[in-house]
Design a protein around this motif. Structure first.
Motif, short mmCIF file in Angstrom:
data_model
loop_
_atom_site.label_atom_id
_atom_site.label_comp_id
_atom_site.label_asym_id
_atom_site.label_seq_id
_atom_site.Cartn_x
_atom_site.Cartn_y
_atom_site.Cartn_z
N VAL A 1 32.06 28.35 43.80
CA VAL A 1 32.63 29.31 42.87
C VAL A 1 34.10 29.45 43.22
CG1 VAL A 1 32.57 31.70 42.07
CG2 VAL A 1 30.45 30.54 42.68
N ILE A 2 34.96 29.38 42.21
CA ILE A 2 36.40 29.44 42.42
C ILE A 2 36.89 30.87 42.23
CG2 ILE A 2 38.63 28.54 41.69
CD1 ILE A 2 36.64 26.48 42.91
N VAL A 3 37.61 31.38 43.23
CA VAL A 3 38.16 32.73 43.19
C VAL A 3 39.67 32.63 42.99
CG1 VAL A 3 38.32 34.95 44.37
CG2 VAL A 3 36.37 33.44 44.82
N CYS A 4 40.16 33.28 41.94
CA CYS A 4 41.60 33.20 41.66
C CYS A 4 42.06 34.47 40.95
CB CYS A 4 41.93 31.97 40.81
SG CYS A 4 41.17 31.98 39.17
N ASP A 5 43.36 34.70 40.96
CA ASP A 5 43.93 35.80 40.18
C ASP A 5 43.90 35.42 38.70
OD1 ASP A 5 44.43 37.23 42.47
OD2 ASP A 5 46.55 36.69 42.59
N TYR A 6 44.00 36.46 37.86
CA TYR A 6 44.07 36.20 36.42
C TYR A 6 45.44 35.60 36.11
CZ TYR A 6 44.35 37.06 31.40
OH TYR A 6 44.50 36.90 30.04
N ASP A 7 45.45 34.29 36.01
CA ASP A 7 46.66 33.51 35.75
C ASP A 7 46.27 32.46 34.72
OD1 ASP A 7 48.57 31.37 35.87
OD2 ASP A 7 49.30 32.16 37.77
N GLU A 8 46.70 32.66 33.50
CA GLU A 8 46.25 31.77 32.42
C GLU A 8 46.68 30.33 32.63
OE1 GLU A 8 47.22 33.32 28.59
OE2 GLU A 8 45.96 35.11 28.83
N ALA A 9 47.87 30.13 33.20
CA ALA A 9 48.32 28.76 33.46
C ALA A 9 47.40 28.07 34.46
CB ALA A 9 49.76 28.78 33.96
N LEU A 10 46.98 28.81 35.50
CA LEU A 10 46.09 28.24 36.50
C LEU A 10 44.69 28.01 35.93
CD1 LEU A 10 45.28 27.46 39.41
CD2 LEU A 10 44.85 29.90 39.82
N ILE A 11 44.15 29.01 35.26
CA ILE A 11 42.79 28.90 34.73
C ILE A 11 42.70 27.79 33.69
CG2 ILE A 11 40.99 30.13 33.45
CD1 ILE A 11 41.94 32.69 34.84
N LEU B 1 33.84 30.97 37.93
CA LEU B 1 35.04 31.65 38.39
C LEU B 1 34.76 33.11 38.76
CD1 LEU B 1 37.66 30.54 35.69
CD2 LEU B 1 37.06 29.38 37.82
N VAL B 2 35.44 33.55 39.81
CA VAL B 2 35.64 34.97 40.08
C VAL B 2 37.11 35.22 39.79
CG1 VAL B 2 35.71 36.80 41.80
CG2 VAL B 2 33.84 35.14 41.83
N VAL B 3 37.40 36.04 38.80
CA VAL B 3 38.79 36.28 38.39
C VAL B 3 39.22 37.66 38.88
CG1 VAL B 3 40.39 36.44 36.46
CG2 VAL B 3 38.51 34.78 36.40
N ARG B 4 40.28 37.68 39.67
CA ARG B 4 40.77 38.92 40.28
C ARG B 4 41.87 39.53 39.39
NH1 ARG B 4 44.35 40.60 44.73
NH2 ARG B 4 43.22 41.91 46.22
N VAL B 5 41.72 40.80 39.09
CA VAL B 5 42.64 41.52 38.20
C VAL B 5 43.09 42.79 38.89
CG1 VAL B 5 42.89 42.56 35.91
CG2 VAL B 5 41.36 40.61 36.21
N ASP B 6 44.37 43.14 38.72
CA ASP B 6 44.87 44.35 39.37
C ASP B 6 45.22 45.45 38.38
OD1 ASP B 6 47.15 43.35 38.22
OD2 ASP B 6 48.18 42.91 40.11
N ASP B 7 44.85 45.23 37.12
CA ASP B 7 45.14 46.20 36.07
C ASP B 7 43.93 46.30 35.15
OD1 ASP B 7 46.01 47.69 33.93
OD2 ASP B 7 47.87 46.58 33.62
N ASP C 1 40.87 40.78 28.49
CA ASP C 1 41.58 39.51 28.27
C ASP C 1 41.17 38.49 29.33
OD1 ASP C 1 42.89 40.52 26.07
OD2 ASP C 1 44.69 41.09 27.19
N ALA C 2 41.06 38.94 30.58
CA ALA C 2 40.68 38.03 31.66
C ALA C 2 39.29 37.47 31.43
CB ALA C 2 40.74 38.77 33.01
N ALA C 3 38.36 38.32 31.03
CA ALA C 3 36.99 37.85 30.78
C ALA C 3 36.95 36.85 29.64
CB ALA C 3 36.09 39.05 30.47
#
Length: 295
Positions: free
Chosen positions: A5-15, A23-29, A35-37
């Protein structure tokens, strides 16, 4: 393809560089959760949304969270906060696929976890202090393992108590996505680390995202998976502790942890053995169809 399972910040360019991954998508807001989901699920499977905020649970927008009822939510908050401000939202939280994590070193964390669990909201403790309050942690263990009143799981106790096997090691680091056998962490450049802490420290095992599927063959990766064996090369230490099978040296870096650490994990192991016996007995007492047949 790697099964990690890939853990990353919500970064559209990376995803956008990933496809057919979990994916586990990390969001700070919180306002970016929807949008991240949506973006993560366009070409990948969403294992969980990880919301990391410097705020208590009471400060989150519950109506916004409710829209994500079908998504596993890992809420990494500073505390529960003032119960009066969110008690009317308990039913909303119960309807979510949620795990609320609070830091061990916050003054009210142990109280908060009891409150959440008693309200049937899954929760857990996030270790940060190198030397936890072992006495308070033991009290929480007893509540989680032996409490007679109905309550929701408290992590990492539930993970260990429900999955412990006598002749196997039980690694609960996956609760915080830090088990390298299951999770890999990637930064915005595509560099790969084995834990979130190592990612933040810049301790990468691979700098090329295109080599993601070959990470399992790297000597550094193999060495990490086998690093638990190093404890047995020491004449004294974690490997000689009764609770070794469920601690695996997680708190070895702070000598001041002993004897509190050893006592806690010995009691944790005793609770795990107790629950294993309960599971075994439950299996034995299930009446199979042929058991009722005459000889």
């Amino acid at each position: 393809m790697s099964t990690h399972v890939i853990v990353c910040d919500y970064d559209e360019a990376l995803i956008s560089r990933l496809e057919r991954r979990r994916l586990v998508v990390r969001v700070d807001d919180p306002s970016r959760l929807n949008d991240a989901a949506r973006f993560a699920q366009e070409r990948n499977a969403l294992h969980a949304l990880w919301l990391r905020v410097d705020a208590p649970l009471s400060g989150l927008p519950f109506t916004m969270l409710e829209a994500l009822h079908a998504v596993p939510l890992y809420l990494d908050v500073t505390a529960v906060g003032n119960f009066r401000t969110w008690r009317d939202q308990v039913d909303r939280l119960r309807r979510l696929n949620v795990l609320v994590m609070v830091p061990e070193d916050a003054p009210v964390s142990y109280r908060d976890l009891r409150i959440l669990s008693s309200l049937l909201i899954p929760c857990g403790i996030r270790f940060g202090s190198p030397c936890p309050d072992w006495e308070a942690l033991t009290d929480l263990l007893y509540y989680a393992a032996y409490g007679k009143v109905l309550h929701a799981p408290i992590q990492p106790f539930h993970f260990v108590l429900s999955g412990y096997e006598r002749h196997q090691r039980t690694d609960f680091s996956g609760i915080t996505f830090d088990d390298p056998s299951r999770y890999l962490h990637i930064d915005s450049r595509g560099c790969i680390a084995l834990t979130r802490k190592e990612l933040e420290q810049g301790a990468f095992i691979e700098s090329d995202l295109e080599k993601l599927d070959a990470v399992g063959d790297l000597p550094a990766y193999q060495s990490r998976l086998e690093s638990w064996r190093d404890f047995f090369l020491k004449q004294d230490g974690c490997a000689y502790c009764p609770g070794w099978r469920i601690c695996l040296g997680a708190f070895a870096g702070t000598p001041g942890n002993r004897p509190g650490c050893q006592k806690f994990f010995a009691e944790f192991l005793e609770a795990a053995e107790y629950h294993l016996d309960l599971r075994t007995e439950a299996t034995r007492t299930i009446l199979r169809p042929w058991d009722a047949c005459p000889a």
